[in-house]
Design a protein around this motif. Structure first.
Motif, mmCIF file in Angstrom:
data_model
loop_
_atom_site.group_PDB
_atom_site.id
_atom_site.type_symbol
_atom_site.label_atom_id
_atom_site.label_comp_id
_atom_site.label_asym_id
_atom_site.label_seq_id
_atom_site.Cartn_x
_atom_site.Cartn_y
_atom_site.Cartn_z
ATOM 1 N N MET A 61 0.778 -1.179 -0.022
ATOM 2 C CA MET A 61 0.120 -0.148 -0.010
ATOM 3 C C MET A 61 1.068 1.284 0.005
ATOM 4 S SD MET A 61 -3.118 -1.056 0.042
ATOM 5 C CE MET A 61 -4.204 -2.282 0.218
ATOM 6 N N PHE A 62 2.175 1.347 0.731
ATOM 7 C CA PHE A 62 2.845 2.446 0.710
ATOM 8 C C PHE A 62 3.709 2.299 -0.543
ATOM 9 C CE2 PHE A 62 1.703 1.688 5.328
ATOM 10 C CZ PHE A 62 1.225 2.775 5.713
ATOM 11 N N LYS A 63 4.109 1.170 -1.059
ATOM 12 C CA LYS A 63 5.104 1.032 -2.089
ATOM 13 C C LYS A 63 4.435 1.884 -3.398
ATOM 14 C CE LYS A 63 7.722 -2.247 -4.714
ATOM 15 N NZ LYS A 63 7.762 -1.615 -5.828
ATOM 16 N N PHE A 64 3.022 1.540 -3.172
ATOM 17 C CA PHE A 64 2.172 2.006 -4.694
ATOM 18 C C PHE A 64 2.480 3.413 -4.531
ATOM 19 C CE2 PHE A 64 -1.525 4.246 -6.144
ATOM 20 C CZ PHE A 64 -1.653 3.304 -7.361
ATOM 21 N N GLU A 69 5.075 8.217 -6.977
ATOM 22 C CA GLU A 69 5.388 9.627 -6.642
ATOM 23 C C GLU A 69 4.200 10.412 -6.058
ATOM 24 O OE1 GLU A 69 7.662 11.667 -9.472
ATOM 25 O OE2 GLU A 69 9.290 10.037 -9.560
ATOM 26 N N LEU A 70 3.492 9.794 -5.224
ATOM 27 C CA LEU A 70 2.056 10.461 -4.601
ATOM 28 C C LEU A 70 2.427 10.681 -3.142
ATOM 29 C CD1 LEU A 70 -0.309 7.997 -6.447
ATOM 30 C CD2 LEU A 70 -0.005 10.252 -6.878
ATOM 31 N N ASN A 71 1.534 11.270 -2.486
ATOM 32 C CA ASN A 71 1.134 11.526 -1.180
ATOM 33 C C ASN A 71 1.141 10.228 -0.285
ATOM 34 O OD1 ASN A 71 1.389 14.251 -1.203
ATOM 35 N ND2 ASN A 71 -0.666 14.752 -1.271
ATOM 36 N N THR A 92 -9.045 1.071 4.991
ATOM 37 C CA THR A 92 -8.750 1.739 3.691
ATOM 38 C C THR A 92 -7.963 2.517 3.531
ATOM 39 O OG1 THR A 92 -11.322 1.390 3.755
ATOM 40 C CG2 THR A 92 -10.530 2.827 2.393
ATOM 41 N N PHE A 93 -7.068 2.402 2.587
ATOM 42 C CA PHE A 93 -5.998 3.236 2.317
ATOM 43 C C PHE A 93 -6.355 4.204 1.097
ATOM 44 C CE2 PHE A 93 -4.286 -0.204 4.332
ATOM 45 C CZ PHE A 93 -3.035 0.167 4.964
ATOM 46 N N GLU A 94 -6.498 5.685 1.171
ATOM 47 C CA GLU A 94 -6.890 6.558 0.411
ATOM 48 C C GLU A 94 -5.686 7.562 -0.117
ATOM 49 O OE1 GLU A 94 -11.536 6.639 1.262
ATOM 50 O OE2 GLU A 94 -10.349 7.952 2.432
ATOM 51 N N ILE A 95 -5.733 7.745 -1.306
ATOM 52 C CA ILE A 95 -4.668 8.878 -1.865
ATOM 53 C C ILE A 95 -5.393 9.877 -2.697
ATOM 54 C CG2 ILE A 95 -2.539 9.412 -2.893
ATOM 55 C CD1 ILE A 95 -1.483 6.607 -2.439
#
Length: 139
Positions: A61-64, A69-71, A92-95
């Motif tokens: 989830m964090f690697k994505f 190059e997202l928050n 739920t992981f939201e960017i």
């Protein structure tokens, strides 16, 4: 005399109840999952009960966000199931990606399931982490 004893008993019950409530909130399942996710993100892994595959599902989830190059994702955790000494939580992981004029341009969402088992009155253990949906663009 009886009135004084009653008042002292009530005060003691309030104090004991407050202590139990504090301990319960500190060790609540949502807090445990939050701490696990934070530790995985930082690379502090002392969660012996989880396999590498389960830990990697959190890392993905964090690697994505790093790869694109997202928050960092915002994480929302909620309970979806409770039966006796077992609970299931969904994280739920939201960017949110914004355009130059501050309008939402893209939304990326992913979901993980966490299964926990109560080991004692105040101790919960994460026994399984499953990817429900990998991070992907939804808007």
């Amino acid at each position: 005399m009886k009135k004084r004893l009653f008042v002292l008993t009530v005060i003691m019950l309030v104090i004991v109840g407050s202590i139990i409530g504090y301990i319960s909130s500190k060790n609540g399942t949502i807090n445990i999952v939050k701490i696990l996710i934070e530790n995985v993100e930082r690379g502090n892994l002392k969660w012996g009960g989880l396999s590498n595959e389960q830990v990697n599902s959190i890392k993905e989830m964090f690697k994505f966000s790093d790869d694109n190059e997202l928050n960092r994702p915002e994480i929302k955790i909620r309970k979806t199931y409770k039966n006796g000494n077992e609970e299931e939580l969904i994280a739920t992981f939201e960017i949110f990606q914004y355009s130059e004029n501050n309008q939402i341009e893209n939304i990326y969402i992913g979901h993980l399931s966490f299964k926990l088992v109560q080991k004692s009155i105040f101790k919960w253990e994460v026994v399984d982490v499953t990817t429900i949906e990998k991070m992907k663009k939804t808007l």
